[in-house]
Design a protein around this motif. Structure first.
Motif, PDB file in Angstrom:
ATOM      1  N   HIS A 114     125.755  -5.747  60.838  1.00 50.50           N
ATOM      2  CA  HIS A 114     126.627  -5.201  59.801  1.00 50.50           C
ATOM      3  C   HIS A 114     128.070  -5.564  60.150  1.00 50.50           C
ATOM      4  O   HIS A 114     128.526  -5.338  61.272  1.00 50.50           O
ATOM      5  CB  HIS A 114     126.466  -3.681  59.744  1.00 50.50           C
ATOM      6  N   PRO A 115     128.810  -6.155  59.215  1.00 49.07           N
ATOM      7  CA  PRO A 115     130.133  -6.703  59.558  1.00 49.07           C
ATOM      8  C   PRO A 115     131.155  -5.683  60.025  1.00 49.07           C
ATOM      9  O   PRO A 115     132.145  -6.060  60.668  1.00 49.07           O
ATOM     10  CB  PRO A 115     130.580  -7.380  58.254  1.00 49.07           C
ATOM     11  N   ALA A 116     130.960  -4.399  59.728  1.00 50.33           N
ATOM     12  CA  ALA A 116     131.937  -3.391  60.150  1.00 50.33           C
ATOM     13  C   ALA A 116     131.455  -2.542  61.316  1.00 50.33           C
ATOM     14  O   ALA A 116     132.191  -1.669  61.788  1.00 50.33           O
ATOM     15  CB  ALA A 116     132.297  -2.485  58.968  1.00 50.33           C
ATOM     16  N   ALA A 117     130.242  -2.798  61.790  1.00 54.29           N
ATOM     17  CA  ALA A 117     129.680  -1.944  62.840  1.00 54.29           C
ATOM     18  C   ALA A 117     130.489  -1.996  64.127  1.00 54.29           C
ATOM     19  O   ALA A 117     130.533  -1.020  64.874  1.00 54.29           O
ATOM     20  CB  ALA A 117     128.232  -2.348  63.125  1.00 54.29           C
ATOM     21  N   TRP A 118     131.161  -3.107  64.388  1.00 53.49           N
ATOM     22  CA  TRP A 118     131.805  -3.286  65.697  1.00 53.49           C
ATOM     23  C   TRP A 118     133.060  -2.446  65.877  1.00 53.49           C
ATOM     24  O   TRP A 118     133.487  -2.212  67.010  1.00 53.49           O
ATOM     25  CB  TRP A 118     132.120  -4.759  65.943  1.00 53.49           C
ATOM     26  N   TYR A 119     133.679  -1.981  64.778  1.00 55.25           N
ATOM     27  CA  TYR A 119     134.922  -1.216  64.947  1.00 55.25           C
ATOM     28  C   TYR A 119     134.862   0.198  64.373  1.00 55.25           C
ATOM     29  O   TYR A 119     135.792   0.985  64.590  1.00 55.25           O
ATOM     30  CB  TYR A 119     136.108  -1.962  64.322  1.00 55.25           C
ATOM     31  N   ARG A 120     133.836   0.577  63.662  1.00 56.40           N
ATOM     32  CA  ARG A 120     133.776   1.905  63.050  1.00 56.40           C
ATOM     33  C   ARG A 120     133.366   2.957  64.079  1.00 56.40           C
ATOM     34  O   ARG A 120     132.245   2.945  64.587  1.00 56.40           O
ATOM     35  CB  ARG A 120     132.777   1.910  61.890  1.00 56.40           C
ATOM     36  N   ARG A 121     134.262   3.888  64.349  1.00 58.77           N
ATOM     37  CA  ARG A 121     133.955   4.924  65.341  1.00 58.77           C
ATOM     38  C   ARG A 121     132.786   5.796  64.895  1.00 58.77           C
ATOM     39  O   ARG A 121     132.000   6.261  65.729  1.00 58.77           O
ATOM     40  CB  ARG A 121     135.187   5.808  65.589  1.00 58.77           C
ATOM     41  N   PHE A 122     132.649   6.025  63.581  1.00 57.39           N
ATOM     42  CA  PHE A 122     131.557   6.883  63.120  1.00 57.39           C
ATOM     43  C   PHE A 122     130.198   6.197  63.265  1.00 57.39           C
ATOM     44  O   PHE A 122     129.165   6.844  63.128  1.00 57.39           O
ATOM     45  CB  PHE A 122     131.782   7.375  61.685  1.00 57.39           C
ATOM     46  N   VAL A 123     130.199   4.912  63.574  1.00 59.23           N
ATOM     47  CA  VAL A 123     128.977   4.196  63.948  1.00 59.23           C
ATOM     48  C   VAL A 123     128.869   4.087  65.465  1.00 59.23           C
ATOM     49  O   VAL A 123     127.818   4.346  66.053  1.00 59.23           O
ATOM     50  CB  VAL A 123     128.948   2.792  63.312  1.00 59.23           C
ATOM     51  N   LEU A 124     129.964   3.711  66.115  1.00 62.82           N
ATOM     52  CA  LEU A 124     129.932   3.430  67.550  1.00 62.82           C
ATOM     53  C   LEU A 124     129.649   4.671  68.392  1.00 62.82           C
ATOM     54  O   LEU A 124     128.889   4.609  69.368  1.00 62.82           O
ATOM     55  CB  LEU A 124     131.260   2.805  67.984  1.00 62.82           C
ATOM     56  N   VAL A 125     130.257   5.805  68.040  1.00 63.97           N
ATOM     57  CA  VAL A 125     130.078   7.010  68.867  1.00 63.97           C
ATOM     58  C   VAL A 125     128.614   7.449  68.898  1.00 63.97           C
ATOM     59  O   VAL A 125     128.044   7.638  69.986  1.00 63.97           O
ATOM     60  CB  VAL A 125     131.012   8.145  68.392  1.00 63.97           C
ATOM     61  N   PRO A 126     127.942   7.622  67.747  1.00 65.71           N
ATOM     62  CA  PRO A 126     126.521   7.983  67.836  1.00 65.71           C
ATOM     63  C   PRO A 126     125.653   6.873  68.419  1.00 65.71           C
ATOM     64  O   PRO A 126     124.647   7.154  69.085  1.00 65.71           O
ATOM     65  CB  PRO A 126     126.134   8.296  66.385  1.00 65.71           C
ATOM     66  N   LEU A 127     126.039   5.613  68.207  1.00 65.21           N
ATOM     67  CA  LEU A 127     125.237   4.515  68.743  1.00 65.21           C
ATOM     68  C   LEU A 127     125.337   4.448  70.263  1.00 65.21           C
ATOM     69  O   LEU A 127     124.337   4.162  70.950  1.00 65.21           O
ATOM     70  CB  LEU A 127     125.686   3.197  68.112  1.00 65.21           C
ATOM     71  N   VAL A 128     126.503   4.737  70.804  1.00 67.70           N
ATOM     72  CA  VAL A 128     126.652   4.779  72.261  1.00 67.70           C
ATOM     73  C   VAL A 128     125.770   5.869  72.864  1.00 67.70           C
ATOM     74  O   VAL A 128     125.268   5.732  73.980  1.00 67.70           O
ATOM     75  CB  VAL A 128     128.134   4.991  72.642  1.00 67.70           C
ATOM     76  N   GLU A 129     125.559   6.935  72.114  1.00 68.92           N
ATOM     77  CA  GLU A 129     124.717   8.027  72.607  1.00 68.92           C
ATOM     78  C   GLU A 129     123.289   7.562  72.883  1.00 68.92           C
ATOM     79  O   GLU A 129     122.661   8.008  73.857  1.00 68.92           O
ATOM     80  CB  GLU A 129     124.711   9.168  71.581  1.00 68.92           C
ATOM     81  N   ILE A 130     122.753   6.664  72.043  1.00 74.23           N
ATOM     82  CA  ILE A 130     121.344   6.279  72.198  1.00 74.23           C
ATOM     83  C   ILE A 130     121.148   4.842  72.685  1.00 74.23           C
ATOM     84  O   ILE A 130     120.071   4.508  73.178  1.00 74.23           O
ATOM     85  CB  ILE A 130     120.551   6.477  70.881  1.00 74.23           C
ATOM     86  N   ALA A 131     122.180   3.989  72.570  1.00 67.19           N
ATOM     87  CA  ALA A 131     121.996   2.581  72.962  1.00 67.19           C
ATOM     88  C   ALA A 131     123.312   1.975  73.439  1.00 67.19           C
ATOM     89  O   ALA A 131     123.805   1.005  72.856  1.00 67.19           O
ATOM     90  CB  ALA A 131     121.431   1.777  71.792  1.00 67.19           C
ATOM     91  N   PRO A 132     123.897   2.510  74.512  1.00 66.17           N
ATOM     92  CA  PRO A 132     125.218   2.026  74.943  1.00 66.17           C
ATOM     93  C   PRO A 132     125.233   0.570  75.376  1.00 66.17           C
ATOM     94  O   PRO A 132     126.260  -0.101  75.257  1.00 66.17           O
ATOM     95  CB  PRO A 132     125.570   2.955  76.109  1.00 66.17           C
ATOM     96  N   GLU A 133     124.101   0.061  75.869  1.00 70.16           N
ATOM     97  CA  GLU A 133     124.057  -1.313  76.370  1.00 70.16           C
ATOM     98  C   GLU A 133     123.565  -2.308  75.325  1.00 70.16           C
ATOM     99  O   GLU A 133     123.373  -3.493  75.636  1.00 70.16           O
ATOM    100  CB  GLU A 133     123.168  -1.382  77.618  1.00 70.16           C
ATOM    101  N   LEU A 134     123.370  -1.851  74.093  1.00 74.29           N
ATOM    102  CA  LEU A 134     122.991  -2.765  73.021  1.00 74.29           C
ATOM    103  C   LEU A 134     124.066  -3.835  72.870  1.00 74.29           C
ATOM    104  O   LEU A 134     125.249  -3.527  72.745  1.00 74.29           O
ATOM    105  CB  LEU A 134     122.825  -1.990  71.709  1.00 74.29           C
ATOM    106  N   LEU A 135     123.656  -5.097  72.861  1.00 76.16           N
ATOM    107  CA  LEU A 135     124.606  -6.202  72.788  1.00 76.16           C
ATOM    108  C   LEU A 135     124.799  -6.645  71.345  1.00 76.16           C
ATOM    109  O   LEU A 135     123.828  -6.916  70.629  1.00 76.16           O
ATOM    110  CB  LEU A 135     124.107  -7.386  73.617  1.00 76.16           C
ATOM    111  N   HIS A 136     126.047  -6.702  70.929  1.00 73.05           N
ATOM    112  CA  HIS A 136     126.377  -7.242  69.610  1.00 73.05           C
ATOM    113  C   HIS A 136     126.225  -8.762  69.691  1.00 73.05           C
ATOM    114  O   HIS A 136     126.943  -9.421  70.452  1.00 73.05           O
ATOM    115  CB  HIS A 136     127.811  -6.866  69.243  1.00 73.05           C
ATOM    116  N   PRO A 137     125.309  -9.356  68.926  1.00 71.22           N
ATOM    117  CA  PRO A 137     125.008 -10.780  69.114  1.00 71.22           C
ATOM    118  C   PRO A 137     126.096 -11.734  68.630  1.00 71.22           C
ATOM    119  O   PRO A 137     126.056 -12.923  68.965  1.00 71.22           O
ATOM    120  CB  PRO A 137     123.719 -10.971  68.309  1.00 71.22           C
ATOM    121  N   VAL A 138     127.054 -11.236  67.863  1.00 68.65           N
ATOM    122  CA  VAL A 138     128.175 -12.075  67.428  1.00 68.65           C
ATOM    123  C   VAL A 138     129.385 -11.850  68.322  1.00 68.65           C
ATOM    124  O   VAL A 138     130.003 -12.796  68.821  1.00 68.65           O
ATOM    125  CB  VAL A 138     128.539 -11.795  65.954  1.00 68.65           C
ATOM    126  N   LYS A 139     129.728 -10.588  68.552  1.00 72.01           N
ATOM    127  CA  LYS A 139     130.899 -10.269  69.367  1.00 72.01           C
ATOM    128  C   LYS A 139     130.647 -10.481  70.858  1.00 72.01           C
ATOM    129  O   LYS A 139     131.589 -10.561  71.647  1.00 72.01           O
ATOM    130  CB  LYS A 139     131.318  -8.815  69.116  1.00 72.01           C
TER     131      LYS A 139
END
Length: 249
Positions: free
Chosen positions: A117-142
Motif C-alpha cells: 500500500h503506497p501510504a503504509a510506510w508513513y502512516r502512524r495509524f498503520v505503523l503503530v499497530p503493525l509494529v505490535e504484531i510484526a515489527p520485523e516485517l520488511l517493506h519490499p520497496v523501502k
C-alpha cells in the motif's frame, strides 16, 4: 494452511467502529482460503482530512491465505459494502475501511491494486499497530522494517525535505504550521538529498534534481497534485505521519 502472509488495516469512525471491525474479521475468517493469525490492539487515532469527522479507531491483522491478492482485495471491498461503507469523500468519515497493506513480498502496480500500500510506510495509524504484531516485517520497496519506518515518524525535529519551487516551499510551511515538530527545508542539490530526513515531498523537478535522484526510502510523489490542492494534501500527509495514536483496547 500452507498459504501466503498478508497484512490488512482496519479503521472506522462511524457507529461502533470496534464492533464493526470485529465483525469484519469474523466475516473474513469465515471465507475459504483465509485464516487470521494475529490481530493488533485497537487504537484511537487522529482523523485525517477537513471533513473526516470524529476520531478514528484502527487496527491491523495478519492473515494466511491461499487467495491471489486481487481476490483478497475483492473480498475486503465486498465486506466493506456489506457492513455499510459508502464511498463519497476520499478523506471522509466511514463505517469501515479495509485496506490490503502487504501480500508476502509482492510488488504490484495495477489500476485496482498497488502493493505494498503506497501510504503504509508513513502512516502512524498503520505503523503503530503493525509494529505490535510484526515489527520485523520488511517493506519490499523501502527495504526497511516496520519498526524502522515507525522510528522515522518519531524523530524530533521531524525533517521534511521539499523538491520544488519557492511557492511550493511557502505552501509546505503553511501546511506544517500546526505541527511544531516539523522543520521544512527546500533541497537545491543532489548532495543535499543525503541529509537526514523523515519525509521528502517531490512536487516538481528542478534544474539539478529529478525524481530518479530522490531517495527511495522517504519520497512521496506530489507531481500530479494541483497547486490549489497542495496545501490540503500536505496537511493530510503530516497528520497521517504525526497524528496521535493511542491504544484503546
Amino acid at each position: 494452511m500452507a498459504g501466503d502472509k498478508a497484512y490488512i488495516s482496519l479503521g472506522g469512525n462511524q457507529g461502533n467502529p470496534i464492533e464493526t471491525m470485529q465483525q469484519s474479521l469474523q466475516q473474513l475468517a469465515a471465507l475459504d482460503g483465509i485464516e487470521i493469525d494475529r490481530v493488533s490492539s485497537f487504537y484511537q487515532t487522529a482523523p485525517v482530512g477537513t471533513y473526516a469527522g470524529d476520531s478514528f479507531y484502527n487496527a491491523v491483522a495478519e492473515l494466511e491465505t491461499t487467495l491471489p491478492p486481487i481476490d483478497l482485495l475483492n473480498h475486503l471491498l465486498q465486506i466493506e459494502q456489506e457492513l455499510g461503507r459508502i464511498r463519497t469523500l476520499h478523506w471522509g468519515p466511514r463505517v469501515i475501511d479495509l485496506d490490503l497493506l502487504f501480500y508476502d513480498e509482492q510488488i504490484i502496480h495495477l489500476p485496482q491494486l498497488v502493493l505494498p500500500h503506497p501510504a503504509a510506510w508513513y502512516r502512524r495509524f498503520v505503523l503503530v499497530p503493525l509494529v505490535e504484531i510484526a515489527p520485523e516485517l520488511l517493506h519490499p520497496v523501502k527495504l526497511a522494517t516496520i519498526a524502522e519506518l515507525l522510528r522515522l515518524t518519531e524523530v524530533v525535529p521531524y525533517q521534511v525535505h521539499l523538491i520544488g519551487s519557492d511557492t511550493d516551499l511557502d505552501i509546505a510551511r503553511r501546511a506544517s504550521s500546526a505541527f511544531p515538530q516539523i522543520n521544512v527545508k527546500q533541497i537545491d542539490s543532489v548532495a543535499d538529498l543525503a541529509a537526514p530526513h523523515s519525509m521528502l515531498l517531490f512536487v516538481q523537478p528542478t534544474e539539478t534534481i529529478t525524481w530518479e535522484d530522490s531517495p527511495l526510502l522517504t519520497r512521496i510523489d506530489l507531481q500530479t497534485v494541483l497547486e490549489s490542492q497542495l496545501q490540503e494534501t500536505m496537511v493530510n500527509l503530516f497528520t497521517s505521519a504525526l497524528g496521535e495514536v493511542n491504544r484503546s483496547v
